[in-house]
Design a protein around this motif. Structure first.
Motif, PDB file in Angstrom:
ATOM      1  N   HIS A  94       0.843  -1.202   0.000  1.00 29.12           N
ATOM      2  CA  HIS A  94       0.000   0.000   0.000  1.00 29.12           C
ATOM      3  C   HIS A  94       0.881   1.254   0.000  1.00 29.12           C
ATOM      4  O   HIS A  94       1.974   1.270   0.559  1.00 29.12           O
TER       5      HIS A  94
ATOM      6  N   HIS B 288       2.937  -5.051   6.195  1.00 23.84           N
ATOM      7  CA  HIS B 288       2.087  -3.853   6.102  1.00 23.84           C
ATOM      8  C   HIS B 288       2.205  -3.030   7.379  1.00 23.84           C
ATOM      9  O   HIS B 288       2.797  -3.441   8.370  1.00 23.84           O
ATOM     10  N   CYS B 289       1.517  -1.871   7.365  1.00 24.69           N
ATOM     11  CA  CYS B 289       1.215  -1.136   8.592  1.00 24.69           C
ATOM     12  C   CYS B 289      -0.112  -0.444   8.335  1.00 24.69           C
ATOM     13  O   CYS B 289      -0.739  -0.644   7.302  1.00 24.69           O
TER      14      CYS B 289
ATOM     15  N   GLU C 113       2.372   3.087   3.313  1.00 22.93           N
ATOM     16  CA  GLU C 113       2.802   2.202   4.402  1.00 22.93           C
ATOM     17  C   GLU C 113       4.325   2.083   4.323  1.00 22.93           C
ATOM     18  O   GLU C 113       4.865   1.242   3.603  1.00 22.93           O
TER      19      GLU C 113
HETATM   20 ZN    ZN Z   1      -1.560  -2.427   3.847  1.00 24.36          ZN
END
Ligand code: ZN
Length: 350
Positions: free
Chosen positions: A74, A160-161, A77
């Motif tokens: 994303h 991710h974050c 992120e």
């Molecule tokens: Zn993500």
């Protein structure tokens, strides 16, 4: 890059190839045993502009697991992208058993565009797997990662974050499929990564041709995989980055790939019930809770107002639990996440 030049790159790569068993190839990058290399997976132009995905390949002196670490799915992120730069600096192929594929930034188009959730094609990269070679940019990236990263891997960690608008506490997703072998291996990965909250996920699609998610694409091809979350709100704070870096190295240690400090969780907290609370309207969001806060059934999570300040909806917790993430910035469109609430237990769910 135009298709013609891609073909030139591919033919140049194969002309220079060493014996197949000796060399691990990912996109343009090739590393023989005991070597490392960095370069790109080229996603050619198609119905929209293509991109180049930066990757590093560490091919250990001895054969073993092939671990793929995928950062930056994303656009906002950042913690995983920073963490993999640090992981790269710490790896030495001469002292590695097996191989590590670092995908430094899965989605450069959304990163450089400072986008959240969606690529310029309006799609969420983590909802279009296994992708499509002749699709739009998200689908072509997913196809490239499925065929060039997940295919050669034996284990996958999708890093991710919280996205640029999400205030998130760290946690891992452990996907439970009913296949005891892959479920046990997935749990082991999650605990080895070191985040003490483990969200049980039983909802991922079964069809290998419609896996939607990066990690599910690996799982439905028989490869243990987890998704991890640490950081958010567009920040690169040291604790969030360090958790990603330490987790990646700890997984390698747990798989017997190298000597590294373990951050393995001894007493995990399982999230056995969870719900993404979405917005019933487009408007202006003002949260009333913070990440990690405990909530009761009906606790006010926040309010959605119209542009004039009239409250359209009060958003409340659907059940008692902990706020795993909450959207921290005002814009929200109907149907988008506002918060993720999880019920936490120290009893391992059946
Ligand atoms: Zn993500």
């Amino acid at each position: 890059m135009k298709l013609v030049s891609l073909l030139l790159v591919l033919s140049a790569a194969s002309a220079a190839s060493a014996p197949a068993a000796e060399t691990l190839r990912v996109g343009e990058v090739a590393a023989a045993h005991g070597q490392q290399a960095s370069g790109y997976i080229v996603v050619p132009d198609g119905v929209d502009p293509g991109t180049r995905i930066p990757v590093s390949v560490f091919n250990g002196a001895k054969p073993g697991p092939v671990l793929a670490l995928i950062a930056g799915t994303h656009g906002s992120e950042y913690t995983s992208i920073v963490a993999l730069q640090r992981v790269r600096a710490r790896l030495d192929p001469a002292r590695l058993t097996g191989a590590v594929i670092l995908v430094h930034m899965a989605n450069p188009t959304t990163f450089y565009g400072r986008r959240i959730y969606f690529s310029p094609d309006g799609k969420n990269l983590n909802r279009v797997y296994p992708g499509q070679a002749d699709g739009t940019i998200s689908q072509r990236i997913a196809h490239a990662i499925t065929t060039q990263v997940i295919a050669p891997a034996t284990h996958v960690v999708d890093m991710h974050c919280g996205d640029g608008n999400e205030s998130l506490r760290p946690y891992s997703y452990w996907q439970v499929t009913g296949d005891s072998t892959i479920d046990a291996a997935g749990k082991r990965l999650a605990l080895a990564f070191g985040l003490d909250h483990v969200v049980i996920d039983r909802e991922r699609p079964v069809d290998p041709n419609r896996t939607l998610y990066t990690s599910n694409t690996a799982v439905r091809r028989g490869k243990p995989a987890i998704t991890v979350e640490s950081g958010g709100m567009g920040l690169t704070d040291e604790p969030s980055v360090l958790a990603q870096e330490a987790g990646a190295l700890s997984v390698m240690a747990d798989l017997g790939m190298l000597d590294a400090p373990s951050v393995k969780v001894d007493k995990p907290l399982f999230v056995d019930r969870s719900q993404v609370v979405t917005s019933p309207a487009t408007g202006i969001w003002r949260p009333a809770v913070e990440k990690m806060q405990s909530v009761a059934t009906g606790t006010l999570l926040g309010r959605v107002s119209d542009p004039f300040g009239n409250v359209l909806h009060e958003i409340r917790a659907p059940f008692a639990g902990e706020v795993l993430y909450v959207v921290g910035t005002p814009p929200v469109s109907e149907g988008e996440p506002l918060a993720f609430v999880g019920h936490v237990t120290d009893v391992e769910p059946k």
